[in-house]
Write a protein that holds these residues in place. Structure first.
Motif, PDB file in Angstrom:
ATOM      1  N   ALA A   1       0.848  -1.196   0.000  1.00 30.22           N
ATOM      2  CA  ALA A   1       0.000   0.000   0.000  1.00 30.22           C
ATOM      3  C   ALA A   1       0.879   1.240   0.000  1.00 30.22           C
ATOM      4  CB  ALA A   1      -0.929   0.017   1.216  1.00 30.22           C
TER       5      ALA A   1
ATOM      6  N   LYS B   1      -3.290  -6.605  -6.192  1.00 32.37           N
ATOM      7  CA  LYS B   1      -4.113  -5.977  -5.150  1.00 32.37           C
ATOM      8  C   LYS B   1      -3.660  -4.528  -4.996  1.00 32.37           C
ATOM      9  CE  LYS B   1      -5.615  -6.769  -0.358  1.00 32.37           C
ATOM     10  NZ  LYS B   1      -5.427  -7.618   0.845  1.00 32.37           N
TER      11      LYS B   1
ATOM     12  N   LEU C   1      -9.397   6.145  -2.399  1.00 31.79           N
ATOM     13  CA  LEU C   1      -8.665   4.900  -2.623  1.00 31.79           C
ATOM     14  C   LEU C   1      -8.795   4.525  -4.085  1.00 31.79           C
ATOM     15  CD1 LEU C   1      -7.392   2.073  -2.091  1.00 31.79           C
ATOM     16  CD2 LEU C   1      -9.666   1.324  -1.336  1.00 31.79           C
TER      17      LEU C   1
ATOM     18  N   THR D   1      -8.164   1.398  -6.459  1.00 32.79           N
ATOM     19  CA  THR D   1      -7.955  -0.050  -6.288  1.00 32.79           C
ATOM     20  C   THR D   1      -8.549  -0.833  -7.450  1.00 32.79           C
ATOM     21  OG1 THR D   1      -8.230  -1.912  -4.745  1.00 32.79           O
ATOM     22  CG2 THR D   1     -10.076  -0.360  -4.938  1.00 32.79           C
TER      23      THR D   1
ATOM     24  N   LEU E   1      -3.570  -0.928  -3.856  1.00 32.64           N
ATOM     25  CA  LEU E   1      -4.057  -0.116  -2.735  1.00 32.64           C
ATOM     26  C   LEU E   1      -3.282   1.198  -2.745  1.00 32.64           C
ATOM     27  CD1 LEU E   1      -4.254  -2.882   0.034  1.00 32.64           C
ATOM     28  CD2 LEU E   1      -6.167  -1.879  -1.239  1.00 32.64           C
TER      29      LEU E   1
END
Length: 199
Positions: free
Chosen positions: A127, A154, A192, A194, A156
Motif C-alpha cells: 500500500a 491488489k 482509494l 484499487t 491499494l
C-alpha cells in the motif's frame, strides 16, 4: 515494549483514522507501506503505532523532502509556515522529534517523491499513501511514479485531500484509461484507487 497512540499531539492535519484502519485491515502481515508526504509525522505515527498494537509487522517508509510544499512557503496561504523561511531544516527537526519513540520501525527517505520511487523495484509495496504536494502536476507525477511500485494483484493506492480540485482532477485523469481501477471515497476528503471490489 507497550505502545499507545500519541498522534494527536503531533502537529498536522491528519484525522482520517478510518482510512488508515482500512489500509491496515487490507494489507498482510510482513507488509510494505510508504507514506508520501509525511510532514511532521502525525499520520505516520498513527499508522505505525496502530500496526504495532495489531501485532502486524512490516516495512514502513516515510518519504518527504521536509522542505515544505508550495502552500507551506506561500505567505498568502493559510498553511504558510513562517519557521521554514528561517530554518530550511525546521520540518525535518520537528518530524524527528515527534517520531523519536517509533523511529526504529520507520525508514525515512528525504528526497523528492518521484526520485525516491526509482529506488524501489516494481510491485514492491502492499500500500502507498499519497499526501505530497497538492498541485495537479505533482499529484499526477506521484500517481504515475508509485502505481507501478504496488503489487498489481491488489492495488491499494490511497490519498488525501479529495476536496482539492487539483487532487481530484489528477486522480480522475490518472484512472480514466485504466479500466481495472476504481476510485472509492473512504471518508470525507480521502480516496482509494484499487482494482478490488469493496463492500
Amino acid at each position: 515494549m507497550t505502545y499507545s497512540h500519541f498522534w494527536t499531539s503531533v502537529p498536522g492535519w491528519f484525522n482520517h483514522v478510518r482510512t488508515f484502519n482500512l489500509i491496515l485491515d487490507m494489507i498482510p502481515n510482513n507488509f510494505v507501506f510508504a507514506e508520501i508526504g509525511t510532514f511532521m509525522g502525525r499520520g505516520l505515527s498513527y499508522f505505525t503505532v496502530e500496526s504495532l498494537l495489531r501485532m502486524k509487522s512490516g516495512e514502513i517508509y516515510a518519504i518527504d523532502t521536509f522542505q515544505g510544499s508550495e502552500e507551506h512557503l506561500n505567505e498568502n496561504s493559510p498553511h504558510f509556515i513562517p519557521a521554514l523561511k528561517e530554518d530550511v531544516n525546521f520540518l525535518l527537526k520537528e518530524y524527528k522529534k515527534h517520531t523519536s519513540d517509533i523511529r526504529e520501525y520507520i525508514t525515512t527517505i528525504q528526497n523528492e517523491s518521484t526520485v525516491a520511487a526509482k529506488s524501489f523495484r516494481d510491485e514492491y509495496f502492499d500500500a502507498v499513501y499519497l499526501d505530497g504536494a497538492h498541485d495537479y502536476k505533482s499529484v499526477l507525477e506521484d500517481l504515475e511514479s508509485w502505481y507501478p511500485k504496488l503489487k498489481q494483484d491488489k492495488i491499494l493506492l490511497f490519498g488525501d485531500d479529495w476536496g482539492w480540485d487539483t487532487v481530484r482532477r489528477a486522480v480522475e485523469d490518472f484512472v480514466k484509461d485504466k479500466d481495472q481501477l476504481k476510485i472509492f471515497i473512504t471518508e470525507p476528503n480521502e480516496y482509494l484507487i484499487t482494482n478490488l471490489e469493496l463492500n
